[in-house]
Design an enzyme around this catalytic site. Sequence first.
Site, PDB file in Angstrom:
ATOM      1  N   ASP A  49       8.132  27.420  16.018  1.00  0.00           N
ATOM      2  CA  ASP A  49       9.564  27.556  16.227  1.00  0.00           C
ATOM      3  C   ASP A  49       9.884  26.841  17.540  1.00  0.00           C
ATOM      4  O   ASP A  49       9.340  27.209  18.582  1.00  0.00           O
ATOM      5  CB  ASP A  49       9.897  29.050  16.336  1.00  0.00           C
ATOM      6  CG  ASP A  49      11.370  29.332  16.163  1.00  0.00           C
ATOM      7  OD1 ASP A  49      12.126  28.385  15.860  1.00  0.00           O
ATOM      8  OD2 ASP A  49      11.766  30.491  16.345  1.00  0.00           O
TER       9      ASP A  49
ATOM     10  N   TRP B 191      17.655  31.319  14.377  1.00  0.00           N
ATOM     11  CA  TRP B 191      17.150  32.216  13.327  1.00  0.00           C
ATOM     12  C   TRP B 191      17.347  31.619  11.946  1.00  0.00           C
ATOM     13  O   TRP B 191      16.655  31.990  11.003  1.00  0.00           O
ATOM     14  CB  TRP B 191      17.792  33.592  13.421  1.00  0.00           C
ATOM     15  CG  TRP B 191      17.274  34.333  14.614  1.00  0.00           C
ATOM     16  CD1 TRP B 191      17.899  34.509  15.810  1.00  0.00           C
ATOM     17  CD2 TRP B 191      15.985  34.930  14.752  1.00  0.00           C
ATOM     18  NE1 TRP B 191      17.089  35.193  16.683  1.00  0.00           N
ATOM     19  CE2 TRP B 191      15.916  35.468  16.062  1.00  0.00           C
ATOM     20  CE3 TRP B 191      14.886  35.075  13.892  1.00  0.00           C
ATOM     21  CZ2 TRP B 191      14.785  36.136  16.541  1.00  0.00           C
ATOM     22  CZ3 TRP B 191      13.761  35.740  14.370  1.00  0.00           C
ATOM     23  CH2 TRP B 191      13.719  36.263  15.665  1.00  0.00           C
TER      24      TRP B 191
ATOM     25  N   PRO C 156       6.609  31.557  12.502  1.00  0.00           N
ATOM     26  CA  PRO C 156       6.359  30.575  13.560  1.00  0.00           C
ATOM     27  C   PRO C 156       6.548  31.165  14.951  1.00  0.00           C
ATOM     28  O   PRO C 156       7.617  31.658  15.276  1.00  0.00           O
ATOM     29  CB  PRO C 156       7.423  29.508  13.285  1.00  0.00           C
ATOM     30  CG  PRO C 156       8.534  30.248  12.615  1.00  0.00           C
ATOM     31  CD  PRO C 156       7.878  31.333  11.809  1.00  0.00           C
TER      32      PRO C 156
ATOM     33  N   GLN D 298      10.808  42.007  14.171  1.00  0.00           N
ATOM     34  CA  GLN D 298      11.305  41.029  13.190  1.00  0.00           C
ATOM     35  C   GLN D 298      12.124  41.659  12.071  1.00  0.00           C
ATOM     36  O   GLN D 298      12.590  40.965  11.171  1.00  0.00           O
ATOM     37  CB  GLN D 298      10.144  40.217  12.610  1.00  0.00           C
ATOM     38  CG  GLN D 298       9.385  39.421  13.650  1.00  0.00           C
ATOM     39  CD  GLN D 298      10.256  38.437  14.409  1.00  0.00           C
ATOM     40  OE1 GLN D 298      11.272  37.972  13.903  1.00  0.00           O
ATOM     41  NE2 GLN D 298       9.896  38.146  15.649  1.00  0.00           N
TER      42      GLN D 298
ATOM     43  N   LYS E  53       5.982  48.513  27.767  1.00  0.00           N
ATOM     44  CA  LYS E  53       5.980  47.130  27.322  1.00  0.00           C
ATOM     45  C   LYS E  53       5.260  46.279  28.375  1.00  0.00           C
ATOM     46  O   LYS E  53       5.390  46.532  29.567  1.00  0.00           O
ATOM     47  CB  LYS E  53       7.440  46.673  27.243  1.00  0.00           C
ATOM     48  CG  LYS E  53       7.753  45.790  26.065  1.00  0.00           C
ATOM     49  CD  LYS E  53       9.256  45.583  25.989  1.00  0.00           C
ATOM     50  CE  LYS E  53       9.603  44.658  24.851  1.00  0.00           C
ATOM     51  NZ  LYS E  53      11.035  44.604  24.618  1.00  0.00           N
TER      52      LYS E  53
ATOM     53  N   LYS F 174       6.082  40.582  32.731  1.00  0.00           N
ATOM     54  CA  LYS F 174       5.679  39.956  33.992  1.00  0.00           C
ATOM     55  C   LYS F 174       6.212  40.749  35.174  1.00  0.00           C
ATOM     56  O   LYS F 174       5.530  40.902  36.177  1.00  0.00           O
ATOM     57  CB  LYS F 174       6.204  38.521  34.036  1.00  0.00           C
ATOM     58  CG  LYS F 174       5.310  37.589  33.252  1.00  0.00           C
ATOM     59  CD  LYS F 174       5.730  36.148  33.392  1.00  0.00           C
ATOM     60  CE  LYS F 174       4.969  35.303  32.384  1.00  0.00           C
ATOM     61  NZ  LYS F 174       5.759  34.231  31.822  1.00  0.00           N
TER      62      LYS F 174
END
Length: 1044
Positions: A87, A521, A48, A556, A593, A596
């Site tokens: 989620d 989690w 999710p 993950q 990465k 913003k």
Amino acid sequence: MPLREAEKSYNSHRIEEKVQKFWEDHKIYQKTNKMREDKPKYSFLDGPPYCSGRIHLGTAWNKILKDTYLRYKSMNGFSIRRQAGWDTHGLPIEHKVEGILGLKSKKEIENTIGIDNFVKKCKEFALENKKIMTQQFKSLGVWMDWDNPYVTFDTKYMESCWWTLKRAHEKDLLVKDLRVITWCPRCETALAMAEIDYENKEDPSIYVKFPLMDTENEYILVWTTTPWTLPANMAVTVHPDFEYVYVAVKGEVYLMAEALVDSLFAEDDYEIIRTLKGSQLEGLMYQHPLKDEIPEQKGFEHKIILGEHVTLTDGTGCVHTAPGHGPEDFEIGKKYGLDIFCPVDEAGMFKSEAGKYEGEFVKEADNDIINDLNSKNLLLKRETITHRYGFCWRCKTPIIYLATEQWFLKITEIKDKMLYELENISWVPYWSGDNRFRNWIENARDWTISRQRYWGIPIPIWICEDCKKIDVVGSIDELKQKTVKGTLKGDFIHRPHVDEIFLKCSCGGNMKRTPDVLDVWIDSGVAGWASLHYPQETELFEKWYPYEFITEGHDQTRGWFYSQLGCGMVSFDKSPYKKVLMHGFTLDEDGRKMSKSLGNVVEPEEVIDEHGVDILRFYLLWGNKPWDDLKFNWEEVKNVSKMFNILWNVYVFSTTYMSLDNFDPTRYNENQLKFRKEDRWITSRINSVGKIVSKSLEDLHFHKATRSINKFIIEDLSRWYVRLIRGRTWIEKEDPDKLGAYYTLYNVLKSLITLMAPITPHITEDMYKNLVLGVNKEAPESVHMLEWNVQEDLIHEDLEQDMDVLRDIIEACARARDLARYKLRWPVSEIVVVSEDHNILNSVESLKKIIIEQANTKNLVTSTEFQDLRINALPNMKTLGPKLRGNVPKVAKILESTDGDKIREELKLNGIYKVQIDDLTVELTEEDIVFETELPENVANADFNGGSVYVNTRITDEILSEAMSRELIRRIQDMRKDLDLDVEANIHVYIQCSDHFKDLIHDFKNFISHEVRAKTFDFAEEKADYTKKWKLEDEEILISIKKK
RNA sequence: GGGCCCGUGGCUCAGGCGGUAGAGCGCACGGCUGAUAACCGUGAGGUCCUGGGUUCGAAUCCCAGCGGGCCCA
């Protein structure tokens, strides 16, 4: 109904919009699922995404990987479960809502707007984002059940989660304990390891002198980067095996590790007084350096203790130990029975026990503490250091370690079982499970599952206010039955309502809920069964659980892969999933990465606006291996875009001629048509590609599938097959040869769109509608309803190999002509293919016709050697010079005038070649002669892999006639284009030229007429629609065209 | 400090069961012109991160190191 001619250019946006509307209007997704519902099941669980904003490129990649694989499995005849998940709980959303409402602390949440309103706002916020994100995912063409997703705040979902907690309690895996944990002082809550980001941070680095008891001027030297933890110091830890020294410097004596003395005192005069093993220091007492500022500290004894975790990488080898502020300190403190002194509250403020520092925020107290130490002459050195430090993943506040009471899931007790279960899961790539995930589990500690927050699943633990007994509630029914005070409003079990429910303890006391909510989690960890509302309902669970496949990013490992396995073990002693693809991250062009703050974020929408969804999808599955990080690169997207243009051009080409001829593939069977070898070849190729695509998708090696498709479209289909059949498409009438080409091309395109459908579902759907539904109303409504169909019996490996050889040879011919500056449009009389490899020669013979046509030659000969090569023998000056001196030119002259071949034969036979110079006979050996081959005039040569080609470029009258005819054709075609004539429009042609030119092209009049669709072709002056003067070689020619 | 991944032409990446290094883009040159806001060919350009080892032979396997990324302590 015939085929429709495709639009001239590929308009991805219009196609994608149209196709998505078609899916929506005709419920294609639902129908496709329904169609296969009785097939074998293949269950999938969507990890999710978190509902706190818009999707980014990585999220898009994730869903596209899922979508492609599931579409593939579906076409392979599986019934797929693909419920979307969301989620929704937790700190990130709480933070955003706090921001929106202008709240700054927990106090403000509770007192200004109240928990009830706050939770409502959080829910609204999550729902709003869910809506936006759903739309975004849909626009990527992702087929999931968006109408009935699982959402972690659904009451039923939460109820299943409670059940898992109850299971944990039944297995004695739930425990409340005082431990040192990572803590965010801003959010005032515990953080899980997964909620910490590590970044560089500047901190003080100080060396502090701890006065040893019962001595003068002797100190233990301690190093720390967190001065604020000094008030909680309880001990100093040294390594039992290291060497420690008392070192005298400037009238004071310091105790520290020997190995580190130089790092501190290299520039001072120091003297080592005494050396001891760490183990000998155990129990040595010292005074707390701030005992005057912190009266509470006077009540504790401070000693040196031993620990293996001490290192010599930096510091002094004597480690400041504060059991209230460090996990390792806590563990060792427990071992030595130290007090856990933690004078810091949940907001990171010093409490009254901290004496002088009461009320100060810990990080801000650093300076005061350093100054106090300095004024007491207990500070040896003060510097700053930049090191990796943990930050709260959401609010970016530096974390602190705090001893608090929290609820834990005892992972350490089920770790071995998890490792065992790991063996039953298959991982792509293998090392993601075998190495990375295994390592994570091996190092796992007990899981802090409680959070002192509001927007989350309330922990279903009730504690007796009298006897402290606990009860874990596993369902809403159970809660209702046990409630003695308060009523559940509907089934709403979020805070604060659930906090108002009280249960009765067996001792007669009141049971009150522990006020915490669960770590998010856990929310997602139970998704496997909570999404099916197990155990309250069992039907779906029995049908679909456990899951065949999941895929998420490598972050993950510590997240969902782990939380699911943990929760699965607690609930069922089994892993909830069987196969995992661990995919990479999307990075910017420089491999950083996307964030913003760096301003380097590429939104999926940008790519879609620029190029379209299918191109984005193809690119994401093509750029690299799915498990490597993908450096997003606009140039590469452009590349993919180019490929789609080529595919579309092939489609336009096909449909243009097929619709012109009203070609209907359903009217023919293969026996009525004439197929050439190239037809069998391309059919073989598409099935070979199909075989590779099947294997690659099955293995989750998406890049291999896309690359093989890419190569097929560009090299085999566009660059080669279309080129080979072009001549056939110009035949007018129902010619079996032309129809054979159409039929082949048609079926290849049909196979191709089937293979591509899972990857690029829009363009293939659009083509399917025309190509298949256009001629057969009975066909399935959508390309996605087709069965995956690869016909391996149509693969002819030999033929494919022959064709490879042949393409190589044709390229060599082009190369040879290029070298001789001989235009491809002009035919040549003969080409000789020379190779010593009979397989190659056989390949050439079997596909001779193609070479003759493509290399534009009148004749083709194969041979093991090229007869017409002249071999010249030259003297080797290196050996002959010294031997013959002045006679060398004479020998050279003789060699030059002799047939080199004869000399070579002679040498081969006798080992020597005799030359007569006047009276002298010279014997030449092999090393004296260098052979050189010389091409005859008018022969151009080029090599290919395995041989050479020799192109005869001599121009005869016949050749010239044809060449001029072709030149003429090109000019007329050019003029047709200028006139913007339809492809099939007829014209009249009038030529004015010299008699010589007239004679040249006379025999080709019919050929020319046919090629340019001329009804009449006359050598005459005529008032026409368009007249143009051309220069052909040395001839001036006037061409006139009259439209019909 | 530990674990994992990555390091191949200027750029993006294939290859990676050991056997002559590949593609696309970019660059240079040439060609084609009824798939044409396309297309095709040719060329230049590489210590396959470094150093050892195994081997007849290493980009590929092993070891050590360097650089980058992620995760953890």
